[in-house]
Structures are given as C-alpha cells and as structure tokens.
Design a protein around this motif. Structure first.
Motif, mmCIF file in Angstrom:
data_model
loop_
_atom_site.group_PDB
_atom_site.id
_atom_site.type_symbol
_atom_site.label_atom_id
_atom_site.label_comp_id
_atom_site.label_asym_id
_atom_site.label_seq_id
_atom_site.Cartn_x
_atom_site.Cartn_y
_atom_site.Cartn_z
ATOM 1 N N GLU A 73 36.314 41.532 37.586
ATOM 2 C CA GLU A 73 37.621 41.143 37.065
ATOM 3 C C GLU A 73 37.545 39.818 36.313
ATOM 4 O O GLU A 73 38.145 39.661 35.247
ATOM 5 C CB GLU A 73 38.626 41.051 38.217
ATOM 6 C CG GLU A 73 38.990 42.406 38.803
ATOM 7 C CD GLU A 73 39.826 42.301 40.055
ATOM 8 O OE1 GLU A 73 40.029 41.175 40.574
ATOM 9 O OE2 GLU A 73 40.287 43.349 40.532
ATOM 10 N N LEU A 74 36.800 38.864 36.855
ATOM 11 C CA LEU A 74 36.668 37.570 36.174
ATOM 12 C C LEU A 74 35.937 37.696 34.843
ATOM 13 O O LEU A 74 36.316 37.061 33.851
ATOM 14 C CB LEU A 74 35.939 36.574 37.080
ATOM 15 C CG LEU A 74 36.724 36.087 38.293
ATOM 16 C CD1 LEU A 74 35.834 35.248 39.202
ATOM 17 C CD2 LEU A 74 37.937 35.301 37.866
ATOM 18 N N VAL A 75 34.906 38.537 34.811
ATOM 19 C CA VAL A 75 34.184 38.746 33.556
ATOM 20 C C VAL A 75 35.087 39.419 32.535
ATOM 21 O O VAL A 75 35.101 39.057 31.349
ATOM 22 C CB VAL A 75 32.895 39.562 33.797
ATOM 23 C CG1 VAL A 75 32.272 40.010 32.496
ATOM 24 C CG2 VAL A 75 31.908 38.756 34.605
ATOM 25 N N ALA A 76 35.868 40.401 32.989
ATOM 26 C CA ALA A 76 36.790 41.084 32.078
ATOM 27 C C ALA A 76 37.826 40.103 31.518
ATOM 28 O O ALA A 76 38.139 40.138 30.326
ATOM 29 C CB ALA A 76 37.481 42.237 32.800
ATOM 30 N N LEU A 77 38.337 39.213 32.366
ATOM 31 C CA LEU A 77 39.300 38.214 31.894
ATOM 32 C C LEU A 77 38.645 37.237 30.917
ATOM 33 O O LEU A 77 39.253 36.853 29.919
ATOM 34 C CB LEU A 77 39.894 37.443 33.073
ATOM 35 C CG LEU A 77 40.936 38.186 33.898
ATOM 36 C CD1 LEU A 77 41.316 37.360 35.124
ATOM 37 C CD2 LEU A 77 42.159 38.482 33.068
ATOM 38 N N GLU A 84 41.500 34.082 22.232
ATOM 39 C CA GLU A 84 42.681 33.252 22.429
ATOM 40 C C GLU A 84 42.552 32.504 23.761
ATOM 41 O O GLU A 84 43.031 32.975 24.795
ATOM 42 C CB GLU A 84 43.933 34.126 22.431
ATOM 43 C CG GLU A 84 44.101 34.902 21.128
ATOM 44 C CD GLU A 84 45.274 35.866 21.192
ATOM 45 O OE1 GLU A 84 46.218 35.602 21.940
ATOM 46 O OE2 GLU A 84 45.205 36.876 20.495
ATOM 47 N N PRO A 85 41.938 31.327 23.775
ATOM 48 C CA PRO A 85 41.672 30.634 25.040
ATOM 49 C C PRO A 85 42.929 30.131 25.759
ATOM 50 O O PRO A 85 42.901 29.947 26.958
ATOM 51 C CB PRO A 85 40.771 29.472 24.633
ATOM 52 C CG PRO A 85 40.985 29.288 23.180
ATOM 53 C CD PRO A 85 41.398 30.613 22.625
ATOM 54 N N ASN A 86 44.024 29.925 25.061
ATOM 55 C CA ASN A 86 45.237 29.411 25.705
ATOM 56 C C ASN A 86 46.171 30.511 26.177
ATOM 57 O O ASN A 86 47.224 30.233 26.731
ATOM 58 C CB ASN A 86 45.983 28.483 24.749
ATOM 59 C CG ASN A 86 45.198 27.222 24.463
ATOM 60 O OD1 ASN A 86 44.429 26.773 25.299
ATOM 61 N ND2 ASN A 86 45.382 26.668 23.279
ATOM 62 N N LYS A 87 45.813 31.750 25.941
ATOM 63 C CA LYS A 87 46.663 32.868 26.343
ATOM 64 C C LYS A 87 46.498 33.127 27.836
ATOM 65 O O LYS A 87 45.398 33.113 28.373
ATOM 66 C CB LYS A 87 46.273 34.113 25.555
ATOM 67 C CG LYS A 87 47.191 35.284 25.779
ATOM 68 C CD LYS A 87 46.818 36.430 24.865
ATOM 69 C CE LYS A 87 47.782 37.579 25.041
ATOM 70 N NZ LYS A 87 47.436 38.694 24.174
ATOM 71 N N LYS A 88 47.618 33.365 28.536
ATOM 72 C CA LYS A 88 47.592 33.637 29.965
ATOM 73 C C LYS A 88 47.444 35.139 30.166
ATOM 74 O O LYS A 88 48.258 35.930 29.678
ATOM 75 C CB LYS A 88 48.864 33.141 30.628
ATOM 76 C CG LYS A 88 48.884 33.367 32.111
ATOM 77 C CD LYS A 88 50.153 32.872 32.743
ATOM 78 C CE LYS A 88 50.156 33.200 34.216
ATOM 79 N NZ LYS A 88 51.412 32.843 34.852
ATOM 80 N N LEU A 89 46.410 35.537 30.909
ATOM 81 C CA LEU A 89 46.169 36.944 31.196
ATOM 82 C C LEU A 89 46.321 37.184 32.687
ATOM 83 O O LEU A 89 46.035 36.318 33.508
ATOM 84 C CB LEU A 89 44.761 37.351 30.748
ATOM 85 C CG LEU A 89 44.471 37.199 29.254
ATOM 86 C CD1 LEU A 89 43.005 37.459 28.979
ATOM 87 C CD2 LEU A 89 45.330 38.149 28.453
ATOM 88 N N GLU A 90 46.769 38.382 33.042
ATOM 89 C CA GLU A 90 46.972 38.724 34.437
ATOM 90 C C GLU A 90 46.481 40.144 34.672
ATOM 91 O O GLU A 90 46.733 41.041 33.864
ATOM 92 C CB GLU A 90 48.463 38.628 34.769
ATOM 93 C CG GLU A 90 48.803 38.914 36.196
ATOM 94 C CD GLU A 90 50.286 38.778 36.467
ATOM 95 O OE1 GLU A 90 50.782 39.472 37.371
ATOM 96 O OE2 GLU A 90 50.951 38.003 35.758
ATOM 97 N N ILE A 91 45.795 40.360 35.790
ATOM 98 C CA ILE A 91 45.325 41.700 36.147
ATOM 99 C C ILE A 91 46.425 42.383 36.940
ATOM 100 O O ILE A 91 46.859 41.894 37.969
ATOM 101 C CB ILE A 91 44.039 41.619 36.971
ATOM 102 C CG1 ILE A 91 42.927 40.993 36.142
ATOM 103 C CG2 ILE A 91 43.616 43.007 37.462
ATOM 104 C CD1 ILE A 91 41.656 40.761 36.901
#
Length: 98
Positions: A73-77, A84-91
């Motif tokens: 999951e961390l690698v996928a994120l 886009e380094p400032n974009k917030k992603l959520e699983i």
C-alpha cells in the motif's frame, strides 16, 4: 617533525581498521537486539503456533501477510503521488490480486 616508517604506518592502518570493524559489529548487534525486542513483542501477543510441522511453502499460494500488505500500500501511494507530491491520497480498499 618526526617521520613514520612503513611498519608503523601498516600497524596504524591495521589497528584503525580493526577499531572500525569492532564499532560496526557493535552497532549491528545493537540493531539486531532492538529488532528482536520489537518483533518479539508482536510474536508473544499472537496465538501460539500449532504443534504440527508446516508443509513446504508454495510460492503461488502464499498466505496474506499484514506487513507485506502495508508495504504494498505504501509503495502504491508513493508511485501514485510522484507527479503531484502535495496531493493527499487515501486508500479506500485493499484487495489482493492473484
């Protein structure tokens, strides 16, 4: 100034290298002990292993492992956020695909 002979230089080199290796081995031992203490507390909290020996592991049918899932999951994120380094992603869901 006093000159150093070749023998003195070689002895200094050997002693210095032995000192460095002893310090590195000590640091390695400390990290191994720390890992054993950290991982040992997780193993004692889990249920005891069955008395029967485990069959040989088939690489095609590996049981899901929580740590492996977290790493995936961390690698996928990390891969998803490269552009886009400032974009917030959520699983929202994590599913194993065979």
């Amino acid at each position: 100034m006093e000159s150093i002979s070749i023998i003195d230089g070689l002895m200094l080199t050997v002693v210095s290298m032995l000192t460095v290796f002893v310090v590195l081995i000590a640091l390695w031992g400390i990290t191994e002990l720390t890992a054993k203490f950290v991982n040992g507390s997780e193993k004692t909290e889990s249920t005891p292993a069955p008395a029967e020996p485990k069959p040989a592991v088939n690489t095609n049918n590996l049981a899901p492992n929580k740590k492996h899932q977290q790493v995936a999951e961390l690698v996928a994120l990390a891969l998803a956020s490269e552009d886009e380094p400032n974009k917030k992603l959520e699983i929202q869901e994590s599913k194993r695909i065979k």
